[in-house]
Write an enzyme that holds these catalytic residues in place. Structure first.
Site, mmCIF file in Angstrom:
data_model
loop_
_atom_site.group_PDB
_atom_site.id
_atom_site.type_symbol
_atom_site.label_atom_id
_atom_site.label_comp_id
_atom_site.label_asym_id
_atom_site.label_seq_id
_atom_site.Cartn_x
_atom_site.Cartn_y
_atom_site.Cartn_z
ATOM 1 N N LYS A 52 0.845 -1.203 0.000
ATOM 2 C CA LYS A 52 0.000 0.000 0.000
ATOM 3 C C LYS A 52 0.880 1.252 0.000
ATOM 4 C CE LYS A 52 -3.739 -2.551 2.113
ATOM 5 N NZ LYS A 52 -4.362 -3.050 3.341
ATOM 6 N N GLN A 96 -4.695 -2.064 9.657
ATOM 7 C CA GLN A 96 -4.460 -3.376 9.045
ATOM 8 C C GLN A 96 -4.933 -4.491 9.985
ATOM 9 O OE1 GLN A 96 -3.225 -3.897 5.817
ATOM 10 N NE2 GLN A 96 -3.806 -6.001 6.246
ATOM 11 N N ASP A 119 -11.188 2.063 3.922
ATOM 12 C CA ASP A 119 -11.354 0.612 3.759
ATOM 13 C C ASP A 119 -12.833 0.246 3.627
ATOM 14 O OD1 ASP A 119 -9.228 -1.065 3.452
ATOM 15 O OD2 ASP A 119 -8.779 -1.264 5.586
#
Ligand code: NDP
Length: 295
Positions: A52, A96, A119
């Site tokens: 990312k 994450q 997200d």
């Protein structure tokens, strides 16, 4: 059979984003800034966050990674989330997953400001998506929709079978494909481990989305001639043919299904590369205030 080349599409989209960021820079606008929180030293999580970060650099975004040891207290992590919520320089951020067992993932997700939840995991974004309001759509389903769009795959009136009902892939993609939209209007069947006669159900589908995490589960006898097959699964298995000693397998038995399918995504190089690109697209939307007005 046409291969749906996620790597190629992802590179095209990265170029489009790069051009847009260059334009923003020229005009003296705000450079999109994505932050990521990573807790502990899980190898897969390190790899994902590394990818990312690299993708942000490629397109000219700013990126920040906040690393914490796996003994961080839940309260401390919640405070870090709140700091990012309030940091006006950061347009969007991700935490994450997975998190260590002593931290409630749900609590952390719900602590993220939905306006920065690139997200798309926050219940507010999921709820907005369900009722068709502008929302951050989680990266994998958004990536699948983008592939369907770019390969002009007709969804309207088609029968879709989704295998797997996770909150991050199966459920959202089934809703998106059934939505009244250009890439929706399908008749969707959401299947899971309790589904009876999955072979029979799947073999009637015009489009199959395999997202169950069982290597090479979908075999040719489960697929109709001319179907579109999207393989989301990623399972790492040992291999003596690769330098690393590992290879990735999808949920689809690729060679035999490819002979029957009209369109198929490979693993790797199909849905995977699209996931990161979708995160970049969401971050760009966040910085432009496209989903919610800029903070
Ligand atoms: P989960 O592991 O959370 O859930 C799996 C789902 O599949 C469950 O709903 C389960 O049913 C269902 N399932 C399991 N076995 C069967 C079976 N034999 N028949 C029918 N349904 C079954 O799914 P995720 O969405 O998190 O992950 C799925 C796969 O996709 C994994 O391989 C993961 O690594 C990969 N993935 C890939 C991404 C990418 O970027 N390409 C991103 C995210 C995930 P039940 O609910 O009844 O238990």
């Amino acid at each position: 059979m046409e291969l749906i080349d996620g790597k190629k599409v992802a590179n095209q989209i990265k170029q489009e984003i790069t051009a847009e960021v260059e334009q923003i820079k020229k005009e003296g606008g705000k450079i999109p800034h994505l932050a990521a929180i990573i807790v502990g030293h899980d190898g897969a999580s390190e790899t994902y966050v590394g990818h990312k970060e690299k993708a942000c650099n490629q397109v000219g975004f700013n990126s920040t990674v906040l690393r914490f040891e796996d003994d961080i207290a839940e309260d401390t992590l919640l405070r870090k989330v709140d700091e990012l919520n309030k940091d006006t320089e950061i347009d969007g951020f991700i935490v994450q997953l997975p998190l260590p067992d002593h931290i409630s993932e749900q609590k952390i997700i719900e602590a993220i400001d939905p306006k920065k939840d690139v997200d798309g995991f926050h219940p507010i974004n999921l709820g907005r998506m369900v009722i068709g309001l502008p929302a951050y759509i989680s990266a994998t389903p958004a990536g699948i929709i983008e592939l369907i769009k770019r390969y002009n795959i007709e969804t309207s009136g088609r029968d879709v079978v989704v295998i797997g009902r996770s909150n991050i892939v199966g459920k959202p993609i089934s809703i998106l494909l059934g939505q009244k939209s250009d890439t929706g209007n399908a008749t969707v069947t959401l299947t899971h481990s309790r589904t009876k006669n999955l072979k029979e159900v799947a073999s009637k589908a015009d489009i199959i989305i395999a997202a169950l995490g069982q290597a090479e589960f979908l075999t040719a006898d489960m697929v109709k001639e001319g179907a579109t097959v999207i393989d989301v699964g990623i399972t790492r298995v040992k291999s003596d043919k690769t330098k690393s000693g590992w290879k990735l397998l999808g949920d689809v038995k690729f060679d035999e299904v490819a002979e029957k399918a009209a369109y198929i995504t490979p693993v790797p190089g199909g849905v995977g590369p699209m996931t990161i690109v979708s995160l970049l697209q969401n971050t760009l939307k966040a910085s432009k205030g496209e989903i919610y007005p800029r903070l």
